[in-house]
Structures are given as C-alpha cells and as structure tokens.
Write a protein that holds these residues in place. Structure first.
Motif, PDB file in Angstrom:
ATOM      1  N   UNK A 134       0.679  -1.551   0.361  1.00 11.56           N
ATOM      2  CA  UNK A 134      -0.237  -0.479   0.051  1.00 11.56           C
ATOM      3  C   UNK A 134       0.708   1.400   0.173  1.00 11.56           C
ATOM      4  N   UNK A 137       2.631   2.221  -3.332  1.00  8.03           N
ATOM      5  CA  UNK A 137       1.709   3.029  -4.257  1.00  8.03           C
ATOM      6  C   UNK A 137       0.497   3.750  -3.962  1.00  8.03           C
ATOM      7  N   UNK A 138       0.992   4.268  -2.496  1.00  3.56           N
ATOM      8  CA  UNK A 138      -0.438   5.578  -2.314  1.00  3.56           C
ATOM      9  C   UNK A 138       0.527   6.711  -2.246  1.00  3.56           C
ATOM     10  N   UNK A 140       2.452   7.586  -4.416  1.00  4.90           N
ATOM     11  CA  UNK A 140       2.557   7.994  -6.948  1.00  4.90           C
ATOM     12  C   UNK A 140       1.383   8.352  -6.553  1.00  4.90           C
ATOM     13  N   UNK A 143       0.971  11.572  -5.303  1.00  7.32           N
ATOM     14  CA  UNK A 143       1.319  12.837  -6.235  1.00  7.32           C
ATOM     15  C   UNK A 143       1.067  13.085  -7.444  1.00  7.32           C
ATOM     16  N   UNK A 144       0.174  11.992  -7.919  1.00  6.76           N
ATOM     17  CA  UNK A 144      -0.371  12.121  -9.096  1.00  6.76           C
ATOM     18  C   UNK A 144      -1.868  12.867  -9.215  1.00  6.76           C
ATOM     19  N   UNK A 166       8.387  17.113 -20.734  1.00  4.89           N
ATOM     20  CA  UNK A 166       8.287  15.707 -20.187  1.00  4.89           C
ATOM     21  C   UNK A 166       8.870  14.643 -20.597  1.00  4.89           C
ATOM     22  N   UNK A 203      11.778  19.449 -13.042  1.00  8.08           N
ATOM     23  CA  UNK A 203      10.534  19.807 -12.177  1.00  8.08           C
ATOM     24  C   UNK A 203       9.511  19.624 -12.911  1.00  8.08           C
ATOM     25  N   UNK A 205       8.928  18.723 -15.496  1.00  5.88           N
ATOM     26  CA  UNK A 205       9.337  16.634 -16.265  1.00  5.88           C
ATOM     27  C   UNK A 205       8.591  15.409 -15.216  1.00  5.88           C
ATOM     28  N   UNK A 206       8.947  15.716 -14.344  1.00  5.27           N
ATOM     29  CA  UNK A 206       8.382  15.279 -13.523  1.00  5.27           C
ATOM     30  C   UNK A 206       7.018  14.786 -13.199  1.00  5.27           C
ATOM     31  N   UNK A 209       5.042  14.073 -15.760  1.00  2.88           N
ATOM     32  CA  UNK A 209       4.619  12.366 -15.416  1.00  2.88           C
ATOM     33  C   UNK A 209       4.024  12.201 -14.883  1.00  2.88           C
ATOM     34  N   UNK A 210       3.987  12.569 -13.605  1.00  2.00           N
ATOM     35  CA  UNK A 210       3.134  11.505 -12.727  1.00  2.00           C
ATOM     36  C   UNK A 210       1.605  12.130 -12.992  1.00  2.00           C
ATOM     37  N   UNK A 214       2.610  11.449 -19.500  1.00  6.49           N
ATOM     38  CA  UNK A 214       3.537  10.934 -20.589  1.00  6.49           C
ATOM     39  C   UNK A 214       4.311   9.399 -20.134  1.00  6.49           C
TER      40      UNK A 214
END
Lengths: 216, 216
Positions: A134, A137-138, A140, A143-144, A166, A203, A205-206, A209-210, A214
């Motif tokens: 948990x 994966x939590x 992410x 952040x997402x 990105x 930053x 770009x990340x 990603x989140x 991309x």
DNA sequence: CACTCGCCCGAGCCGGAGGCTGAGGAGGAG
DNA sequence: CTCCTCCTCAGCCTCCGGCTCGGGCGAGTG
C-alpha cells in the motif's frame, strides 16, 4: 490431499514447517529442496500441488525459481515464505507468479488455513507485506492527484509544451514540433513554471510524468 | 466465534451469504446493512469482528465506508466482496484499509476459509484481483528495470548527483548539498549524461525517478 | 463602441547549463 | 612501482534555459 514441497536453505526451517503442516490430515509434505535449482528439479520429480519457498537462497534466486516453476505445465501454486525486511519484493514476487507472500512470523496455526486458501486459487499476504504494498503505491497516487490538479490550471497550449518538456525535448525541439518560435516556447515555459511552482524544467518534467501526460 | 456483518444493497446476496456462512460453526452473522451509512451504524451497534462489504452501493460509497469503519476503535476486519470489473479499485481498496478483495465468483466453500484467514490478520485476494494488481504495476517495471540497469553502471558519487538532479536542484544547489565545487558537479553531470545517453538533465531526472532514486 | 481580460505569440537580455581540456590525489590490482 | 579507476577541481566557450516586456486576437461587459 494437498501435496506440498518445502524450499529453504536452512534445513531447520524445513523440518519445522514439516511438523507444523503434519497436523493437517489433508496436507502431505512430499519433499524438500535447499536452493532454487533443486526446487525446480524437485517440482519435476514430486509434482507437488503447492510450494512453500524462501526468497533468500544460495545459487539460483528464489524469484527466478518461481518464474521457472510457474512456467511448467501443470504448475503448482507457489507461496513465498521469507524473513522480515523483504516485503519490498512484493510486486516482483507477484509478478513472477506467486500465490502469496508470507513472513516467517506467521503463526503456525495460521499456516494450514493459508495453504488451503492459496490452493483454492486465492492470493494471501502477510499484514506487513500488505502494508508495504500500500505504501509503495499510495505515494504515487498522492503525487498523481496533486499533479493532475496543477495541470488542470494550465491552458491547452501550455499542456502541450509541458508534455514536450516531459519527454526531455529542448525549447528548440519543442518549438519545432509545435510550429512555434523558440522564444514563444520559452515564454510558455516561463509562465508554466510559475503556475506549477517549479524551479526548473526538470521538476516540471517529473510533474508531467506524475500527471500521466507521458508514458514510458 | 467470528461475528460477521454483511453489507450489500441486494438483500438476496446477503441472504445467500448468510446461508453459506451458516454451515461454519465458528462463524455467526450478527447483522446486515444495505448501504455505506447503514454499514457504519451497524458496526457501531453490533460490534462485528469482520465485515463483508460490496463496493457498489447507493448513498455512501463502499470505499469511504471502509475508511470510516477501519478508523473506529476496535475496528473490525473488512473484506470487499464485489462483482467483476471492479478489480482496478484494488489499490484504493487496500489503501482504505481493507483486509481483502474478493469477487462474487468466489466458490461458497472457499469463503469460510477466506474469512478465517482474513480474521487472522492476513490479506486475501481473488485471482482476477491479483492479476489486475500485477498488470497495473508491471508497466512501470519495464522502465524501472531499464533505469536500474543504467544507474548500475554509474559510480556512487554520480548516483548522488543524479538524485539531486531528480529533485530538480541546480548545479550550484547540488554542489552546496554534497559539499563540492560547482565545477565538480558540472563534470559529474556531463559524464553522467553521456553514460546514461541523455540529452538533458530533464531526461536524467526522469531516469532517476524510474530507477527509484527519488520518491514523491 | 470602448474597455478589459485571458490566451496566443514573439524579441532581447543574462545567467546557468553543458562540453572540452587538463590536472592533482587516493586507493586498488597487477 | 606502475597502471588504472574514481573523486575532485579549474578555466573556457557555446548555447540553452528562464525572465521581462510587449503586441495581436477573440470573448465578454458596461
């Protein structure tokens, strides 16, 4: 009758498991193996229904042993039974095809029920393993969501530019792709960075990603 | 004695589960609820040891109901028992604090064993749920492995610099953190970019992310 | 209509980023 | 001792990245 194979480089552990499982009249320990290579051989020889396997072993890794075993025809179920601290292998273990991931602090009286449940096709995890799964994966997801929220405040054009960033494109490359002047791209980047509260394009770009702009 | 509460908006399902669990002499169904709000109330009234809950319900969502229930003092274990197609909720369900995620195609004879195992603190998942969990996370693993491989070719110091890049730091900031000269950092960055076959520090930052050097 | 506001585009300036060369010291392998 | 790798640093030059300012365009608004 559930035919079980035990795999652990410490014979003490195998012996212990044998006595634990011995009290169940629907479980029969049909063999033991002491490293990954032996495990695969033993599976071929004894044709067990289920394998209890440690991860940390000399020679062939437990993980690759699992992959080889579950690829066999009429493959047995494989439960990983290992020590503390290896919880972070959970995703790799499941991906390899394991039917469960238990820690060695599992109470002996629980083990029989866990074997039966896993034998029925279900997946079983120790509490600490679930916790690790948990938290792994939590992070992410948090952040997402933040990223998706931040991106929602951008204009369409800005998002296109952000996507290019990105992908690691330079301003010139971005301008080329979007049919813009490089200076235009620069101004977009500038405004984006302030909007997204990023110090530089790395930053940003990340964040792209989140936000799922991309893939890789 | 395991005291169980059933939560499903279709009463037929509750009745069915009641008869299934009735054959176990260590399980007692102490109540039923038909939406999320009722579920929380029923938990407070009947103090069950374990809750079998559907996700799709009118009114309060099953997910939020779980969060509320597991936050209670002496909270019961909660197993999600729902229909096909909701497997992708697995991570959210586990994050909410559930002890299991089963689909309604679970054979009745399996259910009792699953309840006992979950009651012991373990997590149980249906095969399809595990499959979804693995595929959901395996996409990133491909990128992750490539990145980990690339990073393995770097020296220790280079990895530290790469980590700083991944956090969006400038060369000067990186130098400050690692007690280095800025020119030193620059030389590291330069060598890294060629080693990793990256054009910018932005691409390197994403690679650092994939490799797991940085969390969020 | 004039006015405003948000979004799209662009030029110019400057500091940082990135590539190159060169070089000294520490430590391990032969 | 020598060769090699890694860590450290300097200086230089080029070019990209980021900021500021400004103009054009369409949609509302009084």
């Amino acid at each position: 009758m559930i035919r079980v194979l035990l795999v652990d480089d410490e014979r003490m552990v195998c012996a212990h498991l044998r006595t634990i499982l011995g009290v169940a009249d629907d479980i029969e320990v049909v063999g033991e193996a002491y490293d990954g290579a032996e495990a695969v051989e033993s599976v071929l020889r004894h044709r067990p229904d289920l394998v209890l396997m440690d991860l940390h072993m000399p020679g062939v890794d437990g993980l690759t042993a699992i992959e080889q075993i579950v690829d066999l025809p009429n493959a047995p179920r494989v439960i990983v039974l290992t020590t503390f601290g290896l919880e972070q292998y959970i995703l790799r273990v499941l991906h390899a095809g394991a039917a469960g991931f238990l820690l060695k602090d599992t109470p002996p009286e629980d083990l029989i029920g866990l074997v039966r449940v896993a034998m029925d096709g279900h997946t079983v995890l120790s509490p600490a393993v679930t916790r690790d799964l948990v938290t792994a994966s939590s992070g992410r997801n948090a952040a997402r969501e933040r990223a998706a929220l931040a991106v929602a405040a951008l204009t369409e054009r800005e998002i296109e530019v952000l996507t290019c960033i990105g992908e690691g494109l330079s301003n010139a490359q971005t301008a080329d792709r979007l049919f813009l002047s490089e200076t235009t791209v620069k101004s977009y980047v500038s405004r984006m960075l302030t909007k997204l509260d990023c110090a530089n394009r790395t930053q940003a770009g990340l964040l792209a990603y989140d936000a799922g702009l991309i893939r890789r």
